[in-house]
Scaffold this motif. Structure first.
Motif, PDB file in Angstrom:
ATOM      1  N   GLY A  91      17.722  -9.928  10.272  1.00 55.72           N
ATOM      2  CA  GLY A  91      18.880  -9.059  10.157  1.00 55.72           C
ATOM      3  C   GLY A  91      18.558  -7.694   9.590  1.00 55.72           C
ATOM      4  O   GLY A  91      19.417  -6.795   9.592  1.00 55.72           O
ATOM      5  N   SER A  92      17.344  -7.488   9.118  1.00 53.92           N
ATOM      6  CA  SER A  92      16.940  -6.182   8.596  1.00 53.92           C
ATOM      7  C   SER A  92      16.777  -5.187   9.743  1.00 53.92           C
ATOM      8  O   SER A  92      16.330  -5.548  10.833  1.00 53.92           O
ATOM      9  N   PRO A  93      17.114  -3.902   9.520  1.00 52.08           N
ATOM     10  CA  PRO A  93      16.931  -2.887  10.556  1.00 52.08           C
ATOM     11  C   PRO A  93      15.472  -2.733  11.000  1.00 52.08           C
ATOM     12  O   PRO A  93      15.213  -2.276  12.116  1.00 52.08           O
ATOM     13  N   THR A  94      14.543  -3.120  10.124  1.00 56.26           N
ATOM     14  CA  THR A  94      13.125  -2.992  10.471  1.00 56.26           C
ATOM     15  C   THR A  94      12.468  -4.363  10.626  1.00 56.26           C
ATOM     16  O   THR A  94      11.258  -4.502  10.448  1.00 56.26           O
ATOM     17  N   PHE A  95      13.259  -5.365  10.980  1.00 54.91           N
ATOM     18  CA  PHE A  95      12.720  -6.718  11.147  1.00 54.91           C
ATOM     19  C   PHE A  95      11.557  -6.715  12.140  1.00 54.91           C
ATOM     20  O   PHE A  95      11.638  -6.159  13.229  1.00 54.91           O
ATOM     21  N   GLY A  96      10.453  -7.368  11.745  1.00 57.07           N
ATOM     22  CA  GLY A  96       9.276  -7.468  12.600  1.00 57.07           C
ATOM     23  C   GLY A  96       8.339  -6.284  12.512  1.00 57.07           C
ATOM     24  O   GLY A  96       7.236  -6.326  13.067  1.00 57.07           O
ATOM     25  N   MET A  97       8.744  -5.224  11.823  1.00 64.74           N
ATOM     26  CA  MET A  97       7.897  -4.040  11.689  1.00 64.74           C
ATOM     27  C   MET A  97       7.009  -4.170  10.448  1.00 64.74           C
ATOM     28  O   MET A  97       7.237  -5.032   9.593  1.00 64.74           O
ATOM     29  N   HIS A  98       6.014  -3.293  10.346  1.00 64.49           N
ATOM     30  CA  HIS A  98       5.096  -3.360   9.211  1.00 64.49           C
ATOM     31  C   HIS A  98       4.635  -1.969   8.804  1.00 64.49           C
ATOM     32  O   HIS A  98       4.828  -0.998   9.538  1.00 64.49           O
ATOM     33  N   ASP A  99       4.044  -1.891   7.645  1.00 69.05           N
ATOM     34  CA  ASP A  99       3.399  -0.665   7.171  1.00 69.05           C
ATOM     35  C   ASP A  99       2.078  -1.050   6.535  1.00 69.05           C
ATOM     36  O   ASP A  99       1.890  -2.200   6.113  1.00 69.05           O
ATOM     37  N   THR A 100       1.141  -0.107   6.500  1.00 64.72           N
ATOM     38  CA  THR A 100      -0.192  -0.390   5.985  1.00 64.72           C
ATOM     39  C   THR A 100      -0.601   0.633   4.935  1.00 64.72           C
ATOM     40  O   THR A 100      -0.181   1.796   4.977  1.00 64.72           O
ATOM     41  N   VAL A 101      -1.431   0.192   4.014  1.00 68.90           N
ATOM     42  CA  VAL A 101      -2.016   1.067   2.992  1.00 68.90           C
ATOM     43  C   VAL A 101      -3.457   0.631   2.777  1.00 68.90           C
ATOM     44  O   VAL A 101      -3.731  -0.571   2.646  1.00 68.90           O
ATOM     45  N   LEU A 102      -4.373   1.586   2.751  1.00 67.70           N
ATOM     46  CA  LEU A 102      -5.761   1.287   2.415  1.00 67.70           C
ATOM     47  C   LEU A 102      -5.880   1.193   0.901  1.00 67.70           C
ATOM     48  O   LEU A 102      -5.620   2.160   0.187  1.00 67.70           O
ATOM     49  N   LEU A 103      -6.261   0.017   0.425  1.00 64.95           N
ATOM     50  CA  LEU A 103      -6.514  -0.181  -0.997  1.00 64.95           C
ATOM     51  C   LEU A 103      -8.015  -0.271  -1.197  1.00 64.95           C
ATOM     52  O   LEU A 103      -8.684  -1.077  -0.543  1.00 64.95           O
ATOM     53  N   ASP A 104      -8.568   0.568  -2.078  1.00 70.68           N
ATOM     54  CA  ASP A 104     -10.012   0.551  -2.271  1.00 70.68           C
ATOM     55  C   ASP A 104     -10.381   1.044  -3.658  1.00 70.68           C
ATOM     56  O   ASP A 104      -9.516   1.363  -4.478  1.00 70.68           O
ATOM     57  N   ASP A 105     -11.699   1.086  -3.908  1.00 70.63           N
ATOM     58  CA  ASP A 105     -12.209   1.518  -5.207  1.00 70.63           C
ATOM     59  C   ASP A 105     -12.495   3.012  -5.246  1.00 70.63           C
ATOM     60  O   ASP A 105     -13.217   3.487  -6.126  1.00 70.63           O
ATOM     61  N   VAL A 106     -11.916   3.753  -4.294  1.00 70.73           N
ATOM     62  CA  VAL A 106     -12.044   5.209  -4.275  1.00 70.73           C
ATOM     63  C   VAL A 106     -10.746   5.846  -4.781  1.00 70.73           C
ATOM     64  O   VAL A 106     -10.710   6.488  -5.828  1.00 70.73           O
ATOM     65  N   ASP A 107      -9.652   5.658  -4.037  1.00 70.36           N
ATOM     66  CA  ASP A 107      -8.359   6.215  -4.454  1.00 70.36           C
ATOM     67  C   ASP A 107      -7.621   5.299  -5.427  1.00 70.36           C
ATOM     68  O   ASP A 107      -6.719   5.735  -6.122  1.00 70.36           O
ATOM     69  N   ARG A 108      -7.986   4.021  -5.442  1.00 72.84           N
ATOM     70  CA  ARG A 108      -7.424   3.036  -6.371  1.00 72.84           C
ATOM     71  C   ARG A 108      -5.904   2.938  -6.280  1.00 72.84           C
ATOM     72  O   ARG A 108      -5.207   2.774  -7.280  1.00 72.84           O
ATOM     73  N   ARG A 109      -5.402   3.028  -5.066  1.00 74.74           N
ATOM     74  CA  ARG A 109      -3.965   2.862  -4.849  1.00 74.74           C
ATOM     75  C   ARG A 109      -3.551   1.409  -5.065  1.00 74.74           C
ATOM     76  O   ARG A 109      -4.367   0.497  -5.079  1.00 74.74           O
ATOM     77  N   ASP A 150      -0.371 -12.556  15.453  1.00 74.81           N
ATOM     78  CA  ASP A 150       0.731 -12.666  16.407  1.00 74.81           C
ATOM     79  C   ASP A 150       0.955 -11.308  17.073  1.00 74.81           C
ATOM     80  O   ASP A 150       1.247 -10.313  16.388  1.00 74.81           O
ATOM     81  N   PRO A 151       0.861 -11.216  18.405  1.00 79.92           N
ATOM     82  CA  PRO A 151       1.055  -9.924  19.089  1.00 79.92           C
ATOM     83  C   PRO A 151       2.416  -9.295  18.810  1.00 79.92           C
ATOM     84  O   PRO A 151       2.549  -8.066  18.848  1.00 79.92           O
ATOM     85  N   ALA A 152       3.420 -10.119  18.517  1.00 78.54           N
ATOM     86  CA  ALA A 152       4.754  -9.587  18.250  1.00 78.54           C
ATOM     87  C   ALA A 152       4.784  -8.707  17.004  1.00 78.54           C
ATOM     88  O   ALA A 152       5.634  -7.817  16.887  1.00 78.54           O
ATOM     89  N   LEU A 153       3.866  -8.942  16.076  1.00 83.51           N
ATOM     90  CA  LEU A 153       3.806  -8.121  14.861  1.00 83.51           C
ATOM     91  C   LEU A 153       3.196  -6.757  15.138  1.00 83.51           C
ATOM     92  O   LEU A 153       3.471  -5.788  14.428  1.00 83.51           O
ATOM     93  N   GLY A 154       2.320  -6.682  16.126  1.00 81.40           N
ATOM     94  CA  GLY A 154       1.728  -5.401  16.507  1.00 81.40           C
ATOM     95  C   GLY A 154       0.819  -4.793  15.460  1.00 81.40           C
ATOM     96  O   GLY A 154       0.671  -3.567  15.399  1.00 81.40           O
ATOM     97  N   ILE A 155       0.191  -5.616  14.649  1.00 84.71           N
ATOM     98  CA  ILE A 155      -0.693  -5.098  13.606  1.00 84.71           C
ATOM     99  C   ILE A 155      -2.039  -4.735  14.234  1.00 84.71           C
ATOM    100  O   ILE A 155      -2.695  -5.568  14.855  1.00 84.71           O
ATOM    101  N   ASP A 156      -2.444  -3.494  14.078  1.00 88.42           N
ATOM    102  CA  ASP A 156      -3.714  -3.015  14.623  1.00 88.42           C
ATOM    103  C   ASP A 156      -4.809  -3.246  13.583  1.00 88.42           C
ATOM    104  O   ASP A 156      -5.218  -2.335  12.870  1.00 88.42           O
ATOM    105  N   TRP A 157      -5.295  -4.476  13.519  1.00 90.87           N
ATOM    106  CA  TRP A 157      -6.322  -4.803  12.534  1.00 90.87           C
ATOM    107  C   TRP A 157      -7.624  -4.065  12.869  1.00 90.87           C
ATOM    108  O   TRP A 157      -8.030  -4.025  14.027  1.00 90.87           O
ATOM    109  N   PRO A 158      -8.286  -3.471  11.869  1.00 95.94           N
ATOM    110  CA  PRO A 158      -9.556  -2.776  12.117  1.00 95.94           C
ATOM    111  C   PRO A 158     -10.607  -3.705  12.711  1.00 95.94           C
ATOM    112  O   PRO A 158     -10.629  -4.906  12.419  1.00 95.94           O
ATOM    113  N   THR A 159     -11.454  -3.152  13.527  1.00 91.58           N
ATOM    114  CA  THR A 159     -12.526  -3.938  14.149  1.00 91.58           C
ATOM    115  C   THR A 159     -13.876  -3.676  13.502  1.00 91.58           C
ATOM    116  O   THR A 159     -14.851  -4.360  13.825  1.00 91.58           O
TER     117      THR A 159
END
Length: 207
Positions: A91-109, A150-159
């Motif tokens: 029921g969420s307006p963004t149901f099935g959508m996603h967002d990504t953030v790079l977490l690392d030991d450089v920017d330490r986000r 799951d292709p429905a999620l559309g997550i572009d996982w790094p290769t």
């Protein structure tokens, strides 16, 4: 410390200020007052988890029943991971959508995801260490997963990893057997957006 909302309501990216000199560096990795102002209520810490992953390890998409759900404050003090927040609230307006953030030991986000959201990450380097500050303790009967590929999620996982070497994804048996988003929705496994919103409102009113 800077905090900005992600495209998924209920998720934020936190970027700390790093103070470095010849000895190394210092940063405030978590600040309760800043986070509480953004999310509208205090973040109650019940448990801290830590995982170490080889390059290519894919964990998630994990979520917990609401209530009480499990909010998470996630950091990567060593290595690098692509962190993914998925809106699985029916029921969420963004149901099935996603967002990504790079977490690392450089920017330490860090990222914060509220109750009712799905979480996953892919390790981009050997020994990637991820810490999770959690609002509730581990409850195996109330925790679930969705197939992160799951292709429905559309997550572009790094290769490729941080070093440019191709990645070979490695999932746990539990994550490999996890249902698709559609199957999880059809079985009634997913949280309801209105119920999650009501629960989060109750947390804000309580405090």
């Amino acid at each position: 410390m800077q905090i900005r909302p992600l495209t998924i309501d209920g998720a934020w990216e936190i970027t700390p200020v790093q103070h470095g000199d010849a000895r190394g560096l210092f940063t405030e990795a978590f600040k309760s007052s800043v986070l509480s102002e953004a999310i509208g209520h205090p973040f109650e810490l019940a448990q801290m988890n830590l995982s170490v992953s080889a390059a290519g390890v894919l964990r998630g998409v994990h979520f917990a029943d609401v209530p009480p759900g499990q909010a998470k404050y996630v950091t990567c003090p060593s290595g690098a991971v692509l962190d993914v927040i998925v809106d699985i609230r029916v029921g969420s307006p963004t149901f099935g959508m996603h967002d990504t953030v790079l977490l690392d030991d450089v920017d330490r986000r860090a990222v914060y995801l509220s109750e009712g959201l799905g979480h996953a990450f892919l390790s981009l380097a050997d020994g990637s260490t991820v810490t999770y500050l959690c609002s509730t303790g581990y409850n195996p009967s109330g925790e679930h997963g969705i197939d992160p590929t799951d292709p429905a999620l559309g997550i572009d996982w790094p290769t490729t990893g941080r070093d440019g070497v191709p990645l070979e994804y490695e999932l746990s048996a539990k994550d490999t057997a996890a249902p698709s988003l559609a199957a999880a929705e059809a079985s009634g496994l997913l949280p309801d957006h209105r119920e999650v919103t009501g629960y989060l409102r109750s947390l804000a009113e309580r405090d």
